[in-house]
Enzyme design. Structure first.
Site, PDB file in Angstrom:
ATOM      1  N   HIS A   1       0.799  -1.265  -0.222  1.00 29.86           N
ATOM      2  CA  HIS A   1       0.051  -0.081   0.125  1.00 29.86           C
ATOM      3  C   HIS A   1       0.915   1.125  -0.106  1.00 29.86           C
ATOM      4  O   HIS A   1       2.054   1.167   0.009  1.00 29.86           O
ATOM      5  CB  HIS A   1      -0.881   0.158   1.287  1.00 29.86           C
ATOM      6  CG  HIS A   1      -0.355  -0.293   2.401  1.00 29.86           C
ATOM      7  ND1 HIS A   1       0.588   0.554   3.075  1.00 29.86           N
ATOM      8  CD2 HIS A   1      -0.418  -1.346   3.382  1.00 29.86           C
ATOM      9  CE1 HIS A   1       1.101  -0.003   4.336  1.00 29.86           C
ATOM     10  NE2 HIS A   1       0.619  -1.106   4.416  1.00 29.86           N
TER      11      HIS A   1
ATOM     12  N   ASP B   1       5.245   0.240  12.850  1.00 28.99           N
ATOM     13  CA  ASP B   1       5.897  -0.845  13.935  1.00 28.99           C
ATOM     14  C   ASP B   1       7.007  -0.465  14.403  1.00 28.99           C
ATOM     15  O   ASP B   1       8.128  -0.748  14.565  1.00 28.99           O
ATOM     16  CB  ASP B   1       6.347  -2.129  12.646  1.00 28.99           C
ATOM     17  CG  ASP B   1       5.285  -2.489  11.704  1.00 28.99           C
ATOM     18  OD1 ASP B   1       4.268  -3.007  12.370  1.00 28.99           O
ATOM     19  OD2 ASP B   1       5.146  -2.280  10.568  1.00 28.99           O
TER      20      ASP B   1
ATOM     21  N   GLY C   1       2.033   3.116   2.283  1.00 35.63           N
ATOM     22  CA  GLY C   1       3.000   3.122   3.446  1.00 35.63           C
ATOM     23  C   GLY C   1       4.207   2.398   2.800  1.00 35.63           C
ATOM     24  O   GLY C   1       5.414   3.077   3.032  1.00 35.63           O
ATOM     25  N   HIS C   2       3.999   1.148   2.259  1.00 35.75           N
ATOM     26  CA  HIS C   2       5.177   0.444   1.684  1.00 35.75           C
ATOM     27  C   HIS C   2       5.972   1.711   0.550  1.00 35.75           C
ATOM     28  O   HIS C   2       7.029   1.745   0.415  1.00 35.75           O
ATOM     29  CB  HIS C   2       4.780  -0.720   1.139  1.00 35.75           C
ATOM     30  CG  HIS C   2       4.355  -1.742   1.884  1.00 35.75           C
ATOM     31  ND1 HIS C   2       2.991  -2.240   2.051  1.00 35.75           N
ATOM     32  CD2 HIS C   2       4.893  -2.507   2.958  1.00 35.75           C
ATOM     33  CE1 HIS C   2       2.784  -2.934   3.045  1.00 35.75           C
ATOM     34  NE2 HIS C   2       4.019  -3.154   3.205  1.00 35.75           N
TER      35      HIS C   2
ATOM     36  N   SER D   1      -2.301  -0.245   6.597  1.00 35.48           N
ATOM     37  CA  SER D   1      -1.563  -1.619   6.951  1.00 35.48           C
ATOM     38  C   SER D   1      -2.060  -2.521   6.207  1.00 35.48           C
ATOM     39  O   SER D   1      -3.532  -2.452   5.476  1.00 35.48           O
ATOM     40  CB  SER D   1      -2.343  -1.723   8.410  1.00 35.48           C
ATOM     41  OG  SER D   1      -2.102  -3.114   8.644  1.00 35.48           O
ATOM     42  N   SER D   2      -1.492  -3.573   5.787  1.00 37.33           N
ATOM     43  CA  SER D   2      -2.129  -4.745   4.935  1.00 37.33           C
ATOM     44  C   SER D   2      -3.147  -5.110   5.568  1.00 37.33           C
ATOM     45  O   SER D   2      -3.912  -5.885   4.997  1.00 37.33           O
ATOM     46  CB  SER D   2      -0.945  -5.535   4.699  1.00 37.33           C
ATOM     47  OG  SER D   2       0.177  -5.210   4.017  1.00 37.33           O
ATOM     48  N   ARG D   3      -3.279  -5.346   6.952  1.00 32.33           N
ATOM     49  CA  ARG D   3      -4.514  -5.963   7.749  1.00 32.33           C
ATOM     50  C   ARG D   3      -5.753  -5.056   7.539  1.00 32.33           C
ATOM     51  O   ARG D   3      -6.726  -5.691   8.059  1.00 32.33           O
ATOM     52  CB  ARG D   3      -4.019  -6.268   9.024  1.00 32.33           C
ATOM     53  CG  ARG D   3      -2.874  -7.341   9.005  1.00 32.33           C
ATOM     54  CD  ARG D   3      -2.630  -7.824  10.525  1.00 32.33           C
ATOM     55  NE  ARG D   3      -2.114  -9.079  10.688  1.00 32.33           N
ATOM     56  CZ  ARG D   3      -0.746  -9.201  10.611  1.00 32.33           C
ATOM     57  NH1 ARG D   3       0.107  -8.134  10.993  1.00 32.33           N
ATOM     58  NH2 ARG D   3       0.039 -10.255  10.762  1.00 32.33           N
TER      59      ARG D   3
HETATM   60  O1  PAF Z   1       7.174  -5.373   8.798  1.00 33.24           O
HETATM   61  C1  PAF Z   1       6.939  -6.159   7.918  1.00 33.24           C
HETATM   62  O2  PAF Z   1       6.154  -6.264   7.059  1.00 33.24           O
HETATM   63  C2  PAF Z   1       7.672  -7.546   8.352  1.00 33.24           C
HETATM   64  O3  PAF Z   1       7.751  -7.663   9.867  1.00 33.24           O
HETATM   65  C3  PAF Z   1       9.120  -7.713   7.806  1.00 33.24           C
HETATM   66  C4  PAF Z   1       9.982  -6.338   8.178  1.00 33.24           C
HETATM   67  C5  PAF Z   1       9.067  -7.569   6.197  1.00 33.24           C
HETATM   68  C6  PAF Z   1       9.949  -8.865   8.035  1.00 33.24           C
HETATM   69  O4  PAF Z   1       9.174 -10.021   7.573  1.00 33.24           O
END
Ligand code: PAF
Length: 282
Positions: A34, A150, A36-37, A185-187
């Site tokens: 999303h 996170d 955020g990434h 968030s993906s969730r």
């Molecule tokens: O934040 C995440 O998506 C995961 O915890 C990560 C850092 C890719 C590790 O699997």
């Protein structure tokens, strides 16, 4: 964009980039990308010559009763999204490639891994630090980018990188929010429309604490009590934790100060969401 499925291929491709003198940025993800990434990918692009992204739903960071099987897997869409950003390498290994039989070595940041999300999700951070250590060894990035959403993960990974002398700079990028304040968030895609509205209470509780802090309240217990009371207003949301901590040690503070982390985790239906703010007086 080169897509690597094997460790050998990825290692060789990263080595080529480094040999060409490129500063290599790395964005580890579990896919279901999303904005955020994408903000992490853009930050990497801004400060590095080449960017590698990994997409790997890491089984070892999910507890027995968690959502590993349902975790969204949207590879084709993800691939298109990162390709548009102009990244150099996409690493998308299988679980067998990353965890062949006989894997009995784990990376654990003792103490820190049992705080905040680590307390609610036993073994979670052991899975995160193990996979990130493996990825750092394969990719050997100059800089790695993580989301501040996170916050506990950032603290654990920073500590691991320092303790194990990884020559990588860890950068935490600001939380990206939906227009109404919900942290991306993906969730979030698990939420039905009613739950999507209920989920806003996480952000509202943090805003309430920020207001009180701006009005001069420095007592952490008082600030946490206010945040918890706000969460209670949404009766269908079940609080996991609401904590006011030092962002590096994740230890509770008595007096909140500039840079103190206010972190919340709560269940909306069966979806566990997290959010946080760093207190700033300016
Ligand atoms: O934040 C995440 O998506 C995961 O915890 C990560 C850092 C890719 C590790 O699997």
């Amino acid at each position: 964009m080169k897509i690597c499925r094997s460790i050998e291929e990825m290692r060789a491709a990263c080595l080529d980039l480094r040999k060409a003198g490129k500063r290599l940025g790395f964005v580890p993800t579990m896919g279901a990308l999303h904005d955020g990434h994408l903000s992490l990918v853009r930050a990497a692009k801004n400060s590095c010559d080449a960017v590698a992204v990994s997409i790997f739903v890491n089984p070892t960071q999910f507890g027995a009763n968690e959502d590993l099987a349902e975790y969204p897997r949207t590879f084709d869409r993800d691939r298109e999204m990162v390709e548009k950003e102009g990244i150099a390498l996409l690493f998308a290994p299988s679980a067998k490639e990353m965890y062949p039989p006989g894997g009995t070595t784990w990376v654990t940041v003792e103490g820190l891994s049992e705080k905040l999300d680590g307390r609610s999700r036993p073994g979670h951070f052991r899975g995160v630090t193990t996979i990130i250590a493996k990825l750092f060894h394969i990719i050997e990035p100059d800089v790695a980018f993580f989301g501040q959403k996170d916050a506990a993960q950032v603290a654990v990974i920073r500590r691991m990188a320092r303790n194990l002398n990884f020559a990588v700079e860890i950068v935490a990028c600001p939380i990206v929010r939906e227009p109404d304040g919900l942290a991306m968030s993906s969730r979030n895609r698990y939420l039905n429309p009613a739950q999507r509205k209920q989920a806003l209470i996480l952000h509202r509780s943090l805003m309430r604490v920020r207001e009180l802090w701006k009005a001069g309240e420095r007592n952490a217990a008082q600030l946490a009590a206010t945040g918890k009371a706000e969460i209670k207003k949404e009766s269908r949301v079940r609080l996991d934790y609401f904590e006011i901590v030092d962002p590096d040690t994740l230890d509770a503070v008595v007096t909140a100060s500039d840079g103190t982390l206010v972190a919340v985790a709560a269940y909306v239906g069966s979806t566990r969401l997290i959010d946080n703010i760093l207190l700033q007086s300016t």
